[in-house]
Motif scaffolding. Structure first.
Motif, PDB file in Angstrom:
ATOM      1  N   ILE A 107       0.819  -1.265   0.007  1.00 21.39           N
ATOM      2  CA  ILE A 107       0.058   0.091  -0.022  1.00 21.39           C
ATOM      3  C   ILE A 107       1.080   1.081  -0.144  1.00 21.39           C
ATOM      4  N   GLY A 108       0.735   2.135  -1.024  1.00 22.36           N
ATOM      5  CA  GLY A 108       1.696   3.242  -1.029  1.00 22.36           C
ATOM      6  C   GLY A 108       1.273   4.275  -0.146  1.00 22.36           C
ATOM      7  N   ASP A 109       1.876   5.527  -0.609  1.00 27.46           N
ATOM      8  CA  ASP A 109       1.436   6.630   0.029  1.00 27.46           C
ATOM      9  C   ASP A 109       0.304   7.588   0.045  1.00 27.46           C
ATOM     10  N   TRP A 110      -0.307   8.190   0.860  1.00 30.85           N
ATOM     11  CA  TRP A 110      -1.520   9.034   0.843  1.00 30.85           C
ATOM     12  C   TRP A 110      -2.603   8.137   0.267  1.00 30.85           C
ATOM     13  N   VAL A 111      -2.708   7.109   0.922  1.00 30.76           N
ATOM     14  CA  VAL A 111      -3.677   6.120   0.257  1.00 30.76           C
ATOM     15  C   VAL A 111      -4.939   6.077   1.438  1.00 30.76           C
ATOM     16  N   SER A 112      -6.101   5.970   1.286  1.00 29.15           N
ATOM     17  CA  SER A 112      -7.162   5.806   2.196  1.00 29.15           C
ATOM     18  C   SER A 112      -8.008   4.637   1.882  1.00 29.15           C
ATOM     19  N   CYS A 113      -8.104   3.948   3.046  1.00 27.56           N
ATOM     20  CA  CYS A 113      -8.831   2.524   3.251  1.00 27.56           C
ATOM     21  C   CYS A 113      -9.908   2.912   4.027  1.00 27.56           C
ATOM     22  N   ALA A 114     -11.055   3.157   3.352  1.00 30.70           N
ATOM     23  CA  ALA A 114     -12.274   3.503   4.098  1.00 30.70           C
ATOM     24  C   ALA A 114     -12.834   2.440   5.214  1.00 30.70           C
ATOM     25  N   HIS A 115     -13.808   2.596   6.073  1.00 36.82           N
ATOM     26  CA  HIS A 115     -14.291   1.875   6.930  1.00 36.82           C
ATOM     27  C   HIS A 115     -14.476   0.328   6.404  1.00 36.82           C
ATOM     28  N   GLY A 116     -14.227  -0.459   7.052  1.00 31.71           N
ATOM     29  CA  GLY A 116     -14.745  -2.028   6.881  1.00 31.71           C
ATOM     30  C   GLY A 116     -14.233  -2.633   5.375  1.00 31.71           C
ATOM     31  N   PRO A 122      -2.689 -11.637  -3.171  1.00 34.21           N
ATOM     32  CA  PRO A 122      -1.655 -10.587  -3.697  1.00 34.21           C
ATOM     33  C   PRO A 122      -2.337  -9.223  -3.902  1.00 34.21           C
ATOM     34  N   CYS A 123      -1.774  -8.170  -3.467  1.00 36.20           N
ATOM     35  CA  CYS A 123      -2.500  -6.918  -3.791  1.00 36.20           C
ATOM     36  C   CYS A 123      -1.169  -5.818  -3.629  1.00 36.20           C
ATOM     37  N   ARG A 124      -1.445  -4.720  -4.791  1.00 34.38           N
ATOM     38  CA  ARG A 124      -0.806  -3.774  -4.878  1.00 34.38           C
ATOM     39  C   ARG A 124      -1.521  -2.542  -4.856  1.00 34.38           C
ATOM     40  N   ILE A 125      -1.650  -1.411  -4.082  1.00 37.10           N
ATOM     41  CA  ILE A 125      -2.201  -0.358  -4.190  1.00 37.10           C
ATOM     42  C   ILE A 125      -1.271   0.822  -4.259  1.00 37.10           C
ATOM     43  N   TYR A 138      -8.648  -7.717  -4.003  1.00 41.34           N
ATOM     44  CA  TYR A 138      -8.157  -9.175  -3.769  1.00 41.34           C
ATOM     45  C   TYR A 138      -7.376  -9.475  -5.059  1.00 41.34           C
ATOM     46  N   ASN A 139      -6.244  -9.739  -5.090  1.00 44.58           N
ATOM     47  CA  ASN A 139      -5.434 -10.389  -6.291  1.00 44.58           C
ATOM     48  C   ASN A 139      -5.666  -9.219  -7.436  1.00 44.58           C
ATOM     49  N   ALA A 140      -5.077  -7.892  -7.177  1.00 40.77           N
ATOM     50  CA  ALA A 140      -5.474  -6.934  -8.079  1.00 40.77           C
ATOM     51  C   ALA A 140      -4.260  -5.826  -7.737  1.00 40.77           C
TER      52      ALA A 140
END
Length: 221
Positions: A107-116, A122-125, A138-140
């Motif tokens: 998970i990179g910089d300045w990322v927001s993962c909201a509630h829930g 494997p995952c790259r954000i 998931y797997n993306a």
């Protein structure tokens, strides 16, 4: 007692969270401990184990679960926020590659993962992505500046180009679906900026709120 003026702005609950190594299993026989910046903030009732890196000024909200006990390692960049109830978990021997390094979850910089929201390896954000309420990734690979709306699912090994907009409730499970996504609307870009602005203030603000001096057991002294 709670409404008494002397109690104003003073948390009365026990400030506690769990941070530790992964359990030893046939999958992960070596003990690995999280590496967490001193300027990151871990809220009460968060759970972080295993080979997890959390960079500076990142906010981890209550009831976040980050389990690098099967898939590993995890990386969470700077100025990122994982909001209440976010779950990160991974699968054995499944990786994404970033700068010639392998990660279970990146998970990179300045990322927001909201509630829930659920982020599963494997995952790259990439940087400046917004993951909406109860969304599943998931797997993306989510390209920089993308917006994954509430209740949507991104899976199937797809790669989202930068600034892709996933509509609410959509299921993006083929590359063909990913390729035809529109760009993030201007109003949603502004919304993401405001979410980031607020959450980037939380690490320092909550550190003052709970007190800077904490015992190794996690309790505020």
């Amino acid at each position: 007692m709670w409404n008494h003026p002397s109690n104003q702005y003073k948390p009365l609950n026990i400030y506690s969270y769990f941070v530790g190594s992964n359990p030893q299993t046939s999958v992960n026989p070596s003990l690995k401990y999280p590496t967490i910046s001193k300027t990151a903030f871990l809220s009460p009732f968060t759970f972080i184990i295993g080979d997890v890196t959390i960079r500076k000024n990142t906010y981890i909200a209550p009831f976040v679960s980050i389990r690098a006990d099967e898939g590993t390692p995890f990386y969470i960049g700077k100025n990122t926020n994982l909001q209440d109830g976010v779950i990160l978990h991974g699968l054995k021997d499944k990786y994404v590659e970033v700068n010639r390094m392998k990660f279970s979850i990146y998970i990179g910089d300045w990322v927001s993962c909201a509630h829930g929201s659920l982020i599963h390896e494997p995952c790259r954000i990439d940087d400046r992505v917004f993951i909406g309420f109860n969304a599943i990734v998931y797997n993306a690979w989510i390209g920089e500046g993308s917006f994954v709306s509430k209740g949507s699912v991104v899976t199937g090994g797809v790669k989202l180009k930068p600034k892709s907009f996933v509509p609410p409730g959509a299921s993006i499970d083929t590359q063909q679906k990913a390729n035809v996504l529109s760009q993030v609307p201007i109003n949603q870009e502004e919304f993401v900026k405001e979410v980031q602005r607020v959450n980037q203030e939380f690490p320092s603000a909550y550190s003052m709120f709970f007190g800077k001096n904490r015992c190794s057991c996690g309790l505020t002294c």
